[in-house]
Design an enzyme around this catalytic site. Structure first.
Site, PDB file in Angstrom:
ATOM      1  CG  ASN A   9      -1.731   1.212   1.405  1.00 22.41           C
ATOM      2  OD1 ASN A   9      -1.821   2.034   0.496  1.00 22.41           O
ATOM      3  ND2 ASN A   9      -2.350   1.360   2.580  1.00 22.41           N
ATOM      4  CE  LYS A  11      -0.175   3.335   4.668  1.00 23.62           C
ATOM      5  NZ  LYS A  11      -0.144   3.481   6.109  1.00 23.62           N
ATOM      6  CG  HIS A  95      -5.799   1.959   5.125  1.00 24.95           C
ATOM      7  ND1 HIS A  95      -5.390   2.960   5.969  1.00 24.95           N
ATOM      8  CD2 HIS A  95      -4.767   1.097   5.022  1.00 24.95           C
ATOM      9  CE1 HIS A  95      -4.149   2.712   6.356  1.00 24.95           C
ATOM     10  NE2 HIS A  95      -3.743   1.578   5.793  1.00 24.95           N
ATOM     11  CD  GLU A  97      -2.962   5.662   6.558  1.00 22.27           C
ATOM     12  OE1 GLU A  97      -2.945   5.682   5.321  1.00 22.27           O
ATOM     13  OE2 GLU A  97      -2.015   5.200   7.244  1.00 22.27           O
ATOM     14  CD  GLU A 167      -3.569  -2.512   7.238  1.00 22.68           C
ATOM     15  OE1 GLU A 167      -2.414  -2.695   6.850  1.00 22.68           O
ATOM     16  OE2 GLU A 167      -4.264  -1.549   6.887  1.00 22.68           O
ATOM     17  N   GLY A 173       2.249   2.528  10.763  1.00 15.80           N
ATOM     18  CA  GLY A 173       3.178   3.640  10.614  1.00 15.80           C
ATOM     19  C   GLY A 173       3.860   4.071  11.913  1.00 15.80           C
ATOM     20  CB  SER A 213       5.104  -1.368  12.120  1.00  9.61           C
ATOM     21  OG  SER A 213       4.664  -0.032  12.315  1.00  9.61           O
TER      22      SER A 213
END
Ligand code: PGA
Length: 253
Positions: A9, A11, A95, A97, A167, A173, A213
């Protein structure tokens, strides 16, 4: 046996020159057994045509989002018909985000998943708890609600085109990966949910991948877990480390 799945991904990273360099120096040099591992990478929409024209044939292309609405007067959106029209096989939906910064609720994610599947796209459907939810002992409850909202929209057959990505938000991150045991615990919960809510076929065939991560250092240990079928990789997918992560899946079992 389930085929491993490794997603990259990317992003909202990379200029076109950076994407070209990543494709030429890392992605097109990946070597893996396609009977054992499936690999897909998700550039930004604008880079997709270049990536499709230049990527090696064993790596598939994904997009990072698709619209809740179909083609029409929806300024700034990209619809599933348009994703399908470019022969893009995969879309990442839900996701954290998107949930956190763009207001995507469980209900929206469920509906987007259905629309994408109705157009024969395959979906990486992301679920995961926030740190406060984990600390409050609500992890499985949160994930169950996220999965239930997807189930509400889908037919049983449609689950064959879904990869579930676990996730944990606190691991994305942050450099703080879930331990193999923490990941396995939730993956086993998701597998149990698939069995009781969708059926044995879905329980056995659905890939449940881990994201948060993932690096070349922890991939080999994580992949040993019985219910962990691969990865969704963010930061490390922009680097040569991605090749080591694909290799970890290729060399597992
Ligand atoms: P990360 O991101 O690997 O940078 O933690 C994973 C993801 O968001 O899919």
């Amino acid at each position: 046996m389930r085929r491993y799945f490794v997603g990259g991904n990317w992003k909202c990273n990379n200029t076109i020159a950076q994407t070209q360099s990543l494709i030429n120096t890392v992605i097109n040099k990946l070597v893996f057994d396609t009977k054992k591992v499936e690999v897909a990478v998700a550039p930004i929409f604008l880079h997709v045509p270049w990536v499709q024209a230049n990527i090696q044939k064993n790596v598939q292309v994904a997009v990072q989002n698709s619209s809740l609405t179909k083609m029409g007067a929806y300024t700034g959106e990209i619809s599933v018909e348009q994703v399908k029209d470019l022969a893009i096989p995969w879309v990442i939906l839900g996701h954290s985000e998107r949930r956190q910064y763009y207001g995507e609720t469980n209900e929206i994610v469920g509906k987007k998943t259905r629309i994408a599947l109705d157009y024969q796209l395959s979906v990486m459907a992301c679920v995961g708890e926030k740190l406060a939810e984990r600390e409050a002992g609500q992890t499985t409850q949160v994930i169950q609600a996220q999965l239930d909202a997807i189930k509400k929209e889908l037919t049983t057959d449609q689950w064959s085109k879904v990869v579930v990505a676990y996730e944990p938000v606190w691991a994305i991150g942050t450099g703080r990966t879930a331990s193999p045991e923490q990941a396995q615990e939730v993956h086993a919960f998701i597998r149990g949910w698939l069995k009781s809510q969708i059926g044995t076929q879905a329980e056995q065939a659905t890939r449940i991948i881990y994201g948060g991560s993932v690096t070349e250092k922890n991939a080999a240990d994580l992949i040993k877990q019985p219910d962990l079928d691969g990865f969704l990789v963010g930061g490390a997918a922009l680097k040569p480390a991605f090749a080591d992560i694909v290799a970890a899946a290729n060399n597992a079992r």
